[in-house]
Design an enzyme around this catalytic site. Structure first.
Site, PDB file in Angstrom:
ATOM      1  N   ASP A  64       0.813  -1.214   0.000  1.00 41.81           N
ATOM      2  CA  ASP A  64       0.000   0.000   0.000  1.00 41.81           C
ATOM      3  C   ASP A  64       0.847   1.265   0.000  1.00 41.81           C
ATOM      4  O   ASP A  64       0.305   2.375   0.005  1.00 41.81           O
ATOM      5  CB  ASP A  64      -0.986   0.010   1.183  1.00 41.81           C
ATOM      6  N   HIS A 140       8.293  -0.535  12.472  1.00 43.34           N
ATOM      7  CA  HIS A 140       7.149  -1.169  11.820  1.00 43.34           C
ATOM      8  C   HIS A 140       7.470  -2.660  11.683  1.00 43.34           C
ATOM      9  O   HIS A 140       8.473  -3.140  12.227  1.00 43.34           O
ATOM     10  CB  HIS A 140       6.901  -0.500  10.468  1.00 43.34           C
ATOM     11  N   HIS A 268      -3.381   7.621   7.187  1.00 49.34           N
ATOM     12  CA  HIS A 268      -3.221   6.171   7.196  1.00 49.34           C
ATOM     13  C   HIS A 268      -4.297   5.518   8.057  1.00 49.34           C
ATOM     14  O   HIS A 268      -4.032   4.594   8.832  1.00 49.34           O
ATOM     15  CB  HIS A 268      -1.818   5.770   7.679  1.00 49.34           C
TER      16      HIS A 268
END
Length: 301
Positions: A64, A140, A268
């Protein structure tokens, strides 16, 4: 400074939302940050000139955030792009893109340069006479960087009335803009500050997506003019943050407050929520100067 939001939702594209991509315009230069699926359609829709994009910054290799890149590279070639294109992203992005180009025999007609990143420390990755770009190491599920764009100080500005009063010829203006004093033929010195104004204030922009709540980035983004920080979840779903590697709106606002930034843009969002106004409502309890990103919105600072 202008930020054009092309997409700001997480995971998969929908008919009404797009994954992450945005264009930062600062000091008349344009930079593409992330390139989710559908980015080139959004660029066309919002009349952003392809030819002005010479640098693309990819935060990480989740789809994405970069699945639109090969399509954009291909379109640039079909449009007979003459300019070099520089892509900054995690190690591996070169192999991914070149494999697609090789197997489809879609070699570009322009020079394509990859600058692969793998450092876990902040580093300068791009610089010209107007701007410097640094990485912001994020936490992340895969190697991820945010990006800090810092405008460089410009030249001093001529005070036309004062310069005219002192009979200064225009041929000396460039010297004055660079901060030099002016020595006249009779030996007297005209001090620079008496005939010029200070340069316009510089601006800065920090992009931080995707990441868990991480106070280690605070020294890197302290006092920036604008912070874009992911806010995938509302507080009711905070338990999802650690396993997915994301943040809540309140966590993003807390980072903004502790870093003393001037403005915060949230984005987001998880598509599980039907009302993104709830993100601002929660963030406002911590940090007042909060804005909501949404596809097609343009922020001017």
């Amino acid at each position: 400074m202008k930020v054009s939001i092309l997409g700001c939702y997480s995971a998969t594209p929908r008919t009404i939302t797009n994954p992450t991509s945005q264009v930062l315009e600062i000091n008349n230069q344009m930079y593409l940050i992330d390139c989710g699926e559908g980015t080139q359609v959004q660029l066309r829709k919002h009349k952003i000139k392809f030819s002005r994009i010479n640098q693309i910054f990819i935060s990480h290799l989740h789809g994405d955030h970069f699945f639109g890149l090969i399509g954009l590279i291909s379109t640039f070639s079909l449009l007979n792009r003459p300019n070099d294109l520089h892509i900054y992203g995690p190690k591996g992005i070169k192999d991914i893109i070149l494999l697609q180009i090789k197997l489809s025999k879609s070699y570009t007609k322009y020079n394509l340069f990859f600058h692969e990143l793998e450092s876990n420390e902040s580093e300068l990755i791009f610089e010209d006479d107007k701007i410097a770009v640094y990485t912001i190491p994020l936490k992340h599920r895969v190697y991820t960087n945010g990006f800090l764009f810092k405008e460089k100080p410009g030249l001093r500005r001529i005070n036309i009335d004062a310069a005219t009063e002192k009979n200064i010829d225009v041929c000396y203006f460039n010297k004055l803009k660079q901060g030099s004093d002016l020595k006249q033929e009779d030996g007297t010195v005209i001090e620079n500050e008496t005939v010029t104004f200070d340069p316009l204030p510089t601006q800065s922009y920090a992009f931080c997506s995707d990441t868990v709540y991480n106070e280690e980035i605070i020294p890197l983004i302290e006092n920036v003019d604008v912070l874009y920080h992911e806010s995938t979840f509302l507080e009711q779903d905070i338990e999802k943050c650690i396993p997915t590697g994301h943040s809540t709106a309140i966590q993003a606002a807390t980072i903004a407050k502790k870093a003393n930034v001037k403005n915060l843009i949230l984005g987001h969002y998880s598509t599980r929520y039907s009302d993104i106004d709830l993100f601002k409502k929660e963030a406002d309890t911590v940090f007042e100067s909060t804005f909501l990103a949404d596809d097609g919105l343009v922020f001017k600072f």
